[in-house]
Design a protein around this motif. Structure first.
Motif, PDB file in Angstrom:
ATOM      1  N   LYS A 207      41.029  28.526  45.153  1.00 18.26           N
ATOM      2  CA  LYS A 207      40.471  29.416  46.187  1.00 18.26           C
ATOM      3  C   LYS A 207      41.583  30.108  46.954  1.00 18.26           C
ATOM      4  O   LYS A 207      41.467  31.284  47.297  1.00 18.26           O
ATOM      5  CB  LYS A 207      39.573  28.617  47.122  1.00 18.26           C
ATOM      6  N   GLU A 208      42.674  29.360  47.180  1.00 18.66           N
ATOM      7  CA  GLU A 208      43.834  29.982  47.829  1.00 18.66           C
ATOM      8  C   GLU A 208      44.358  31.123  46.966  1.00 18.66           C
ATOM      9  O   GLU A 208      44.719  32.190  47.476  1.00 18.66           O
ATOM     10  CB  GLU A 208      44.947  28.949  48.039  1.00 18.66           C
ATOM     11  N   GLY A 209      44.392  30.880  45.671  1.00 21.52           N
ATOM     12  CA  GLY A 209      44.839  31.918  44.734  1.00 21.52           C
ATOM     13  C   GLY A 209      43.971  33.152  44.842  1.00 21.52           C
ATOM     14  O   GLY A 209      44.469  34.280  44.871  1.00 21.52           O
ATOM     15  N   ILE A 210      42.653  32.925  44.944  1.00 16.74           N
ATOM     16  CA  ILE A 210      41.729  34.063  45.049  1.00 16.74           C
ATOM     17  C   ILE A 210      41.989  34.850  46.335  1.00 16.74           C
ATOM     18  O   ILE A 210      42.151  36.071  46.303  1.00 16.74           O
ATOM     19  CB  ILE A 210      40.256  33.578  45.025  1.00 16.74           C
ATOM     20  N   SER A 211      42.102  34.109  47.471  1.00 13.13           N
ATOM     21  CA  SER A 211      42.241  34.853  48.736  1.00 13.13           C
ATOM     22  C   SER A 211      43.583  35.575  48.798  1.00 13.13           C
ATOM     23  O   SER A 211      43.670  36.682  49.320  1.00 13.13           O
ATOM     24  CB  SER A 211      42.024  33.921  49.940  1.00 13.13           C
ATOM     25  N   LYS A 212      44.624  34.974  48.212  1.00 13.61           N
ATOM     26  CA  LYS A 212      45.924  35.647  48.187  1.00 13.61           C
ATOM     27  C   LYS A 212      45.842  36.935  47.370  1.00 13.61           C
ATOM     28  O   LYS A 212      46.323  37.989  47.790  1.00 13.61           O
ATOM     29  CB  LYS A 212      46.958  34.713  47.543  1.00 13.61           C
ATOM     30  N   THR A 213      45.210  36.843  46.233  1.00  8.92           N
ATOM     31  CA  THR A 213      45.102  38.023  45.368  1.00  8.92           C
ATOM     32  C   THR A 213      44.227  39.081  46.030  1.00  8.92           C
ATOM     33  O   THR A 213      44.541  40.278  45.987  1.00  8.92           O
ATOM     34  CB  THR A 213      44.496  37.617  44.003  1.00  8.92           C
ATOM     35  N   GLU A 214      43.161  38.630  46.665  1.00 12.99           N
ATOM     36  CA  GLU A 214      42.265  39.595  47.331  1.00 12.99           C
ATOM     37  C   GLU A 214      42.982  40.329  48.458  1.00 12.99           C
ATOM     38  O   GLU A 214      42.828  41.543  48.619  1.00 12.99           O
ATOM     39  CB  GLU A 214      41.030  38.861  47.870  1.00 12.99           C
ATOM     40  N   SER A 215      43.810  39.577  49.224  1.00  9.87           N
ATOM     41  CA  SER A 215      44.489  40.241  50.345  1.00  9.87           C
ATOM     42  C   SER A 215      45.537  41.218  49.821  1.00  9.87           C
ATOM     43  O   SER A 215      45.782  42.264  50.417  1.00  9.87           O
ATOM     44  CB  SER A 215      45.090  39.219  51.310  1.00  9.87           C
ATOM     45  N   LYS A 216      46.121  40.897  48.686  1.00 14.06           N
ATOM     46  CA  LYS A 216      47.078  41.831  48.087  1.00 14.06           C
ATOM     47  C   LYS A 216      46.359  43.117  47.688  1.00 14.06           C
ATOM     48  O   LYS A 216      46.848  44.227  47.931  1.00 14.06           O
ATOM     49  CB  LYS A 216      47.725  41.179  46.855  1.00 14.06           C
TER      50      LYS A 216
ATOM     51  N   GLU B 207      47.616  46.488  49.848  1.00  8.64           N
ATOM     52  CA  GLU B 207      48.704  47.218  49.191  1.00  8.64           C
ATOM     53  C   GLU B 207      48.158  48.350  48.340  1.00  8.64           C
ATOM     54  O   GLU B 207      47.065  48.267  47.808  1.00  8.64           O
ATOM     55  CB  GLU B 207      49.519  46.261  48.300  1.00  8.64           C
ATOM     56  N   ILE B 208      48.976  49.390  48.228  1.00  7.48           N
ATOM     57  CA  ILE B 208      48.596  50.465  47.305  1.00  7.48           C
ATOM     58  C   ILE B 208      49.271  50.164  45.977  1.00  7.48           C
ATOM     59  O   ILE B 208      50.494  50.056  45.904  1.00  7.48           O
ATOM     60  CB  ILE B 208      49.050  51.828  47.846  1.00  7.48           C
ATOM     61  N   LEU B 209      48.453  50.007  44.950  1.00 11.98           N
ATOM     62  CA  LEU B 209      48.995  49.569  43.662  1.00 11.98           C
ATOM     63  C   LEU B 209      48.548  50.507  42.558  1.00 11.98           C
ATOM     64  O   LEU B 209      47.503  51.152  42.668  1.00 11.98           O
ATOM     65  CB  LEU B 209      48.473  48.158  43.344  1.00 11.98           C
ATOM     66  N   PRO B 210      49.362  50.593  41.483  1.00 14.18           N
ATOM     67  CA  PRO B 210      48.905  51.396  40.329  1.00 14.18           C
ATOM     68  C   PRO B 210      47.645  50.789  39.705  1.00 14.18           C
ATOM     69  O   PRO B 210      47.406  49.582  39.822  1.00 14.18           O
ATOM     70  CB  PRO B 210      50.086  51.325  39.349  1.00 14.18           C
ATOM     71  N   ASP B 211      46.875  51.658  39.023  1.00 11.32           N
ATOM     72  CA  ASP B 211      45.576  51.224  38.488  1.00 11.32           C
ATOM     73  C   ASP B 211      45.649  49.992  37.590  1.00 11.32           C
ATOM     74  O   ASP B 211      44.829  49.094  37.689  1.00 11.32           O
ATOM     75  CB  ASP B 211      44.926  52.376  37.690  1.00 11.32           C
ATOM     76  N   ASP B 212      46.667  49.995  36.700  1.00  8.72           N
ATOM     77  CA  ASP B 212      46.708  48.882  35.754  1.00  8.72           C
ATOM     78  C   ASP B 212      46.956  47.555  36.472  1.00  8.72           C
ATOM     79  O   ASP B 212      46.437  46.511  36.061  1.00  8.72           O
ATOM     80  CB  ASP B 212      47.755  49.120  34.657  1.00  8.72           C
TER      81      ASP B 212
ATOM     82  N   VAL C  41      45.983  46.884  39.571  1.00 11.96           N
ATOM     83  CA  VAL C  41      44.722  46.550  40.248  1.00 11.96           C
ATOM     84  C   VAL C  41      43.803  45.841  39.262  1.00 11.96           C
ATOM     85  O   VAL C  41      43.217  44.796  39.557  1.00 11.96           O
ATOM     86  CB  VAL C  41      44.047  47.838  40.800  1.00 11.96           C
ATOM     87  N   GLU C  42      43.733  46.397  38.053  1.00 13.88           N
ATOM     88  CA  GLU C  42      42.867  45.817  37.027  1.00 13.88           C
ATOM     89  C   GLU C  42      43.287  44.384  36.704  1.00 13.88           C
ATOM     90  O   GLU C  42      42.469  43.478  36.608  1.00 13.88           O
ATOM     91  CB  GLU C  42      42.977  46.673  35.761  1.00 13.88           C
ATOM     92  N   GLU C  43      44.621  44.201  36.599  1.00 14.74           N
ATOM     93  CA  GLU C  43      45.145  42.877  36.254  1.00 14.74           C
ATOM     94  C   GLU C  43      44.791  41.860  37.344  1.00 14.74           C
ATOM     95  O   GLU C  43      44.355  40.742  37.051  1.00 14.74           O
ATOM     96  CB  GLU C  43      46.666  42.985  36.103  1.00 14.74           C
ATOM     97  N   LEU C  44      44.949  42.285  38.606  1.00 16.97           N
ATOM     98  CA  LEU C  44      44.653  41.365  39.714  1.00 16.97           C
ATOM     99  C   LEU C  44      43.160  41.036  39.765  1.00 16.97           C
ATOM    100  O   LEU C  44      42.776  39.895  40.021  1.00 16.97           O
ATOM    101  CB  LEU C  44      45.128  41.945  41.039  1.00 16.97           C
ATOM    102  N   GLU C  45      42.337  42.046  39.478  1.00 18.17           N
ATOM    103  CA  GLU C  45      40.886  41.786  39.470  1.00 18.17           C
ATOM    104  C   GLU C  45      40.522  40.800  38.359  1.00 18.17           C
ATOM    105  O   GLU C  45      39.701  39.897  38.550  1.00 18.17           O
ATOM    106  CB  GLU C  45      40.115  43.104  39.310  1.00 18.17           C
ATOM    107  N   ASP C  46      41.186  40.978  37.207  1.00 18.86           N
ATOM    108  CA  ASP C  46      40.959  40.042  36.093  1.00 18.86           C
ATOM    109  C   ASP C  46      41.341  38.625  36.519  1.00 18.86           C
ATOM    110  O   ASP C  46      40.671  37.648  36.180  1.00 18.86           O
ATOM    111  CB  ASP C  46      41.811  40.422  34.876  1.00 18.86           C
ATOM    112  N   ARG C  47      42.443  38.557  37.267  1.00 21.24           N
ATOM    113  CA  ARG C  47      42.930  37.235  37.667  1.00 21.24           C
ATOM    114  C   ARG C  47      41.908  36.553  38.582  1.00 21.24           C
ATOM    115  O   ARG C  47      41.626  35.363  38.432  1.00 21.24           O
ATOM    116  CB  ARG C  47      44.275  37.381  38.391  1.00 21.24           C
ATOM    117  N   ILE C  48      41.351  37.329  39.509  1.00 23.37           N
ATOM    118  CA  ILE C  48      40.333  36.750  40.408  1.00 23.37           C
ATOM    119  C   ILE C  48      39.157  36.232  39.585  1.00 23.37           C
ATOM    120  O   ILE C  48      38.654  35.127  39.796  1.00 23.37           O
ATOM    121  CB  ILE C  48      39.865  37.811  41.433  1.00 23.37           C
ATOM    122  N   GLY C  49      38.758  37.042  38.584  1.00 19.59           N
ATOM    123  CA  GLY C  49      37.653  36.628  37.715  1.00 19.59           C
ATOM    124  C   GLY C  49      37.971  35.305  37.022  1.00 19.59           C
ATOM    125  O   GLY C  49      37.131  34.402  36.958  1.00 19.59           O
ATOM    126  N   ALA C  50      39.218  35.180  36.540  1.00 17.95           N
ATOM    127  CA  ALA C  50      39.611  33.967  35.823  1.00 17.95           C
ATOM    128  C   ALA C  50      39.575  32.756  36.753  1.00 17.95           C
ATOM    129  O   ALA C  50      39.083  31.690  36.384  1.00 17.95           O
ATOM    130  CB  ALA C  50      41.010  34.147  35.247  1.00 17.95           C
TER     131      ALA C  50
END
Ligand SMILES: [Cu+2]
Length: 403
Positions: free
Chosen positions: A217-226, A230-235, A237-246
């Motif tokens: 859950k800590e991993g999820i909230s850290k990734t979500e806050s990132k 932050e302004i990030l390139p699309d790819d 963003v996609e990777e981080l969203e995948d990570r939350i899903g995992a």
């Protein structure tokens, strides 16, 4: 410089040989002799050299046995190991006999039937009797070896007795961990999803489930806050969203264990050891072998035991040790001798590090050693946990709430 000289010497030698060959060719032409005509003396010399080579060849083979025979493994220290050794010895006897007979005939006939222009070779194209002999003899020999080998393999892989000591061998890059069932005699369940630095084998207990869910859950909230800040390139963003899903999928799977309502307290008394593990003499030991990452191989040469450790599945091997470490030290005349568990599969850069000592001792010493090992969860906290469970009414747990 030395290397350069060596290369020059080799080049000069090659040029020299080529020149000599040319001189020979020219002199043959001058003498009106065909190059392929070889004098009877030359033939005789060559025939004798064959015989001489055969003697040197056999001598070298026997010398190797005498000089390096000791470097083979010592007497087998397990019950089935003696059977395995016997199987190997039978194979060796057949192979060495065939080696001597075939090579003797090869070199002896070359010597005996050296070219003689007055002798005529007997020509025959086919012989049924001969064909039959060299088909049937190897067939019988091979059938015997295969049937004998299968019988030994059946004995080796036989089911261990019910009172066998349970040991899990857990391989990862690059070390081994051994686990015992503890006083309850039951190996607690484990799952790779629960692996953390505190729980290297992923044992399932209420605490490890909770700790892992919190971590995820800590991993999820850290990734979500990132993602939010932050302004990030699309790819990315996609990777981080995948990570939350995992992470979420892992949490769901972990909570599934909890809902299975199984008794996870069997893992509390499990004993995890590194660097060295002990075995009682004359008792079946049943190994469950696992790998976290790549294919390793649990190899215990003195017990003639080897089994692959394969990610995603449990492989098994069982044996009964027959010689204590102390006795083996006497046999080997080496006070420092230790039985070892090695990884016998080149599994990465520090593969050579994967070694663990094995101590074989009396049942009494083994029980004493086991009682001195720390259980996975310390008795104090186990007691505290039991009390708190009795106090509070079992609710559906803080985990379900947080979810
Ligand atoms: Cu390995």
């Amino acid at each position: 410089m030395e290397k350069l000289l060596l290369v020059l010497v080799v080049i000069l030698a090659v040029v020299g040989i080529a020149q000599i060959a040319k001189v020979y060719q020219v002199s043959s032409e001058l003498q009106k002799r065909r190059e392929e005509d070889i004098s009877p003396t030359s033939n005789k010399v060559n025939a004798n050299l064959w015989l001489l080579f055969m003697i040197a060849f056999f001598g070298f083979f026997i010398w190797q046995f005498a000089a390096y025979g000791d470097m083979l493994l010592p007497v087998a220290a397990s019950e089935h190991g003696m059977e395995v050794d016997q199987l190997f010895n039978v194979n060796w006897i057949i192979l060495i006999a065939v080696f001597f007979i075939v090579n003797f005939l090869l070199f002896f006939f070359s010597w005996k039937y050296v070219h003689n222009k007055n002798r005529k070779a007997y020509y025959f194209a086919h012989d049924n009797k001969l064909e039959l002999i060299w088909t049937i003899i190897p067939t019988i020999a091979l059938a015997f070896l295969i049937i004998y080998g299968l019988k030994v393999w059946n004995d080796v892989t036989d089911e261990p007795s019910a009172d066998a000591v349970q040991v899990q061998l857990y391989a990862k890059q690059f070390d081994w961990t051994a686990r015992y069932a503890g006083p309850d005699g039951v190996m607690g369940e484990s799952n790779y999803l629960l692996i953390t630095s505190q729980n290297p084998l992923g044992l399932i207990t209420d605490e490890t489930i909770e700790a892992r869910v919190i971590e995820l859950k800590e991993g999820i909230s850290k990734t979500e806050s990132k993602l939010a800040n932050e302004i990030l390139p699309d790819d990315q963003v996609e990777e981080l969203e995948d990570r939350i899903g995992a992470y979420k999928r892992q949490i769901a799977k972990i909570l599934n264990f909890k809902q299975s309502n199984k008794d996870f307290s069997t893992a509390y008394d499990d004993i995890i050891v590194k660097g060295e593990f002990h075995l009682p003499i004359r008792r079946d030991v049943s190994f469950n072998i696992n790998s976290r990452d790549v294919i390793h191989s649990a190899y215990m040469p003195h017990f003639r035991a080897q089994m692959n450790a394969v990610p995603g599945m449990t492989t098994k091997f069982a044996f009964k040790p027959t010689i204590t470490t102390d006795s083996m030290r006497t046999v080997m005349d080496d006070a420092e001798f230790n039985y070892i568990l090695l990884c016998n599969k080149v599994c990465g850069s520090a593969h050579y590090n994967m070694q663990m000592n094995i101590v074989v001792e009396s049942e009494k010493d083994f029980a004493k050693w086991l009682s001195e090992q720390k259980p996975f969860v310390e008795p104090e906290s186990m007691k505290a946990k039991k009390e708190s469970e009795e106090d509070k009414v079992v609710e559906d747990g803080p985990l379900a709430e947080k979810n």
